[in-house]
Design a protein around this motif. Sequence first.
Motif, PDB file in Angstrom:
ATOM      1  N   GLU A 337       0.814  -1.210   0.000  1.00 16.60           N
ATOM      2  CA  GLU A 337       0.000   0.000   0.000  1.00 16.60           C
ATOM      3  C   GLU A 337       0.849   1.262   0.000  1.00 16.60           C
ATOM      4  O   GLU A 337       0.333   2.369  -0.152  1.00 16.60           O
ATOM      5  CB  GLU A 337      -0.932   0.004   1.216  1.00 16.60           C
ATOM      6  N   ARG A 338       2.151   1.130   0.181  1.00 17.88           N
ATOM      7  CA  ARG A 338       3.036   2.289   0.193  1.00 17.88           C
ATOM      8  C   ARG A 338       3.602   2.523  -1.194  1.00 17.88           C
ATOM      9  O   ARG A 338       3.884   1.582  -1.939  1.00 17.88           O
ATOM     10  CB  ARG A 338       4.172   2.066   1.192  1.00 17.88           C
ATOM     11  N   SER A 339       3.770   3.779  -1.548  1.00 15.11           N
ATOM     12  CA  SER A 339       4.310   4.091  -2.862  1.00 15.11           C
ATOM     13  C   SER A 339       5.088   5.400  -2.797  1.00 15.11           C
ATOM     14  O   SER A 339       4.894   6.221  -1.892  1.00 15.11           O
ATOM     15  CB  SER A 339       3.188   4.198  -3.903  1.00 15.11           C
ATOM     16  N   PHE A 340       5.967   5.580  -3.753  1.00 14.71           N
ATOM     17  CA  PHE A 340       6.758   6.795  -3.876  1.00 14.71           C
ATOM     18  C   PHE A 340       6.878   7.141  -5.344  1.00 14.71           C
ATOM     19  O   PHE A 340       7.003   6.258  -6.198  1.00 14.71           O
ATOM     20  CB  PHE A 340       8.156   6.586  -3.282  1.00 14.71           C
ATOM     21  N   SER A 341       6.830   8.427  -5.645  1.00  8.71           N
ATOM     22  CA  SER A 341       6.983   8.838  -7.035  1.00  8.71           C
ATOM     23  C   SER A 341       7.761  10.143  -7.102  1.00  8.71           C
ATOM     24  O   SER A 341       7.752  10.959  -6.171  1.00  8.71           O
ATOM     25  CB  SER A 341       5.616   9.038  -7.697  1.00  8.71           C
ATOM     26  N   PHE A 342       8.465  10.293  -8.198  1.00  9.79           N
ATOM     27  CA  PHE A 342       9.126  11.558  -8.497  1.00  9.79           C
ATOM     28  C   PHE A 342       8.927  11.854  -9.977  1.00  9.79           C
ATOM     29  O   PHE A 342       9.329  11.056 -10.831  1.00  9.79           O
ATOM     30  CB  PHE A 342      10.619  11.514  -8.188  1.00  9.79           C
ATOM     31  N   PRO A 343       8.260  12.962 -10.292  1.00  9.59           N
ATOM     32  CA  PRO A 343       7.719  13.967  -9.381  1.00  9.59           C
ATOM     33  C   PRO A 343       6.548  13.415  -8.566  1.00  9.59           C
ATOM     34  O   PRO A 343       6.029  12.358  -8.884  1.00  9.59           O
ATOM     35  CB  PRO A 343       7.269  15.074 -10.331  1.00  9.59           C
ATOM     36  N   ALA A 344       6.189  14.151  -7.518  1.00  7.87           N
ATOM     37  CA  ALA A 344       5.113  13.711  -6.643  1.00  7.87           C
ATOM     38  C   ALA A 344       3.797  13.639  -7.407  1.00  7.87           C
ATOM     39  O   ALA A 344       3.537  14.434  -8.311  1.00  7.87           O
ATOM     40  CB  ALA A 344       4.980  14.675  -5.452  1.00  7.87           C
ATOM     41  N   MET A 345       2.988  12.660  -7.047  1.00  2.00           N
ATOM     42  CA  MET A 345       1.714  12.467  -7.725  1.00  2.00           C
ATOM     43  C   MET A 345       0.724  13.555  -7.324  1.00  2.00           C
ATOM     44  O   MET A 345       0.751  14.062  -6.199  1.00  2.00           O
ATOM     45  CB  MET A 345       1.134  11.089  -7.416  1.00  2.00           C
ATOM     46  N   GLU A 346      -0.131  13.904  -8.239  1.00  2.00           N
ATOM     47  CA  GLU A 346      -1.240  14.817  -7.981  1.00  2.00           C
ATOM     48  C   GLU A 346      -2.511  13.981  -7.987  1.00  2.00           C
ATOM     49  O   GLU A 346      -3.044  13.654  -9.040  1.00  2.00           O
ATOM     50  CB  GLU A 346      -1.294  15.914  -9.041  1.00  2.00           C
TER      51      GLU A 346
END
Length: 395
Positions: A337-346
């Motif tokens: 259930e954890r996630s990370f993105s670059f750039p940050a998600m909108e």
Amino acid sequence: MDERDRLIVLDRRDLGGDGVVFSYTKAGKARWGQHERVPYSYWFDIVQPLDPDDVLATYTLSLSKRGNEKLRAIGVPVSFPAVVRYETRTYQSYYFCGDYADQGSVPSIYQTVGFDRWRKWTASSRPDDEPAFYWKVYVPMMKAILQEIKTYKEEKKQPAAAETAEQDGIRLAGTVGRDDLQVYRRGRWEPLLIKGVNLGISKPGAFPGEANITKEEYFRWLQYIGAMGANAIRVYTIHPPAFYEALYEYNQTAKQPLYLFHGVWIDEAMMLRIKDVWSPAVDGAFRAEIRRTTWALLNVTDPSRREVMGDIWSKEGLKSREIIPGIRLGVYVANGERSFSFPAMEGNVLPVQRFYTYTWPTWETPRYHERLKPSYEAMKAAFSGADIAKQQGNE
């Protein structure tokens, strides 16, 4: 009119009584449960599907003996696809080889329950009854397709992502073991037995430099290769775009995709002339060819124009090539259930406009250098020793 600008005109003496007849193939009957044979009286085009199993309906021309002979003389079949279905792991599409929706007599009560069925059963099957095709074929077919789309979305079909494992901070789908190549499957590294086929750049009846293998031929060969149990192909050098398009489309539909081992061509003439494979000239040319091959494997068909290949949707429809400003780079990592993105998600969307874009300058004239081929000295010696006057005097 064909690709060679040949125009054939059929008159009344060439035509039979049934005109053009639309009928479902075995695959079409199984998919939609339709069995009608209905006259079709509008324009159509003749296409060649990559896979004959994708054809769901055909046209058959009703011709006299004279008409059959006319078409046979230029290689035009009397039966050819009318509806072609194509499916990958991410989408499905249909191609209608004609204009089926151009119907001007649809009444205002067309949404009344059962009205389309009533029109289907009351329409005649005469070749001159144009509305008959609309109600007997087009409407039932479109209703079935729209229901398929609804089911397709509900099932949320997604491409099967390759399993990966982390090594030294990098996620890998494949690696080199002690004694073999390995792929990550079912949570562990498994040996991969390569059963491969070499694929050349030419075919019988053509010179190697012509590179005139068609996309349809590539696709058919890949089907044969997959059916024989192979799981990989090897190419010696860069092939025309038709090869990569066919391989991409094959791997989108095949149960067992084919791995690609891509070779890089070395300048043998330069190597033989210099007689030193490690010389800066030979090494530099080889590294340049590696870079060119890498561009091709990134789907960049022409780096001088930033032209890429792929299934690209636009306002004009599906295109196979497009000029791009550069390659957008972003990161998305999910762990449960954890996630990370670059750039940050909108919300649930990765903002494309905030991606880092890698770009490069375009060019019109490539850098090049002139050199004499090894045969130059041999030809120079041969020509220098050839004297027509002396030869004539000795005769």
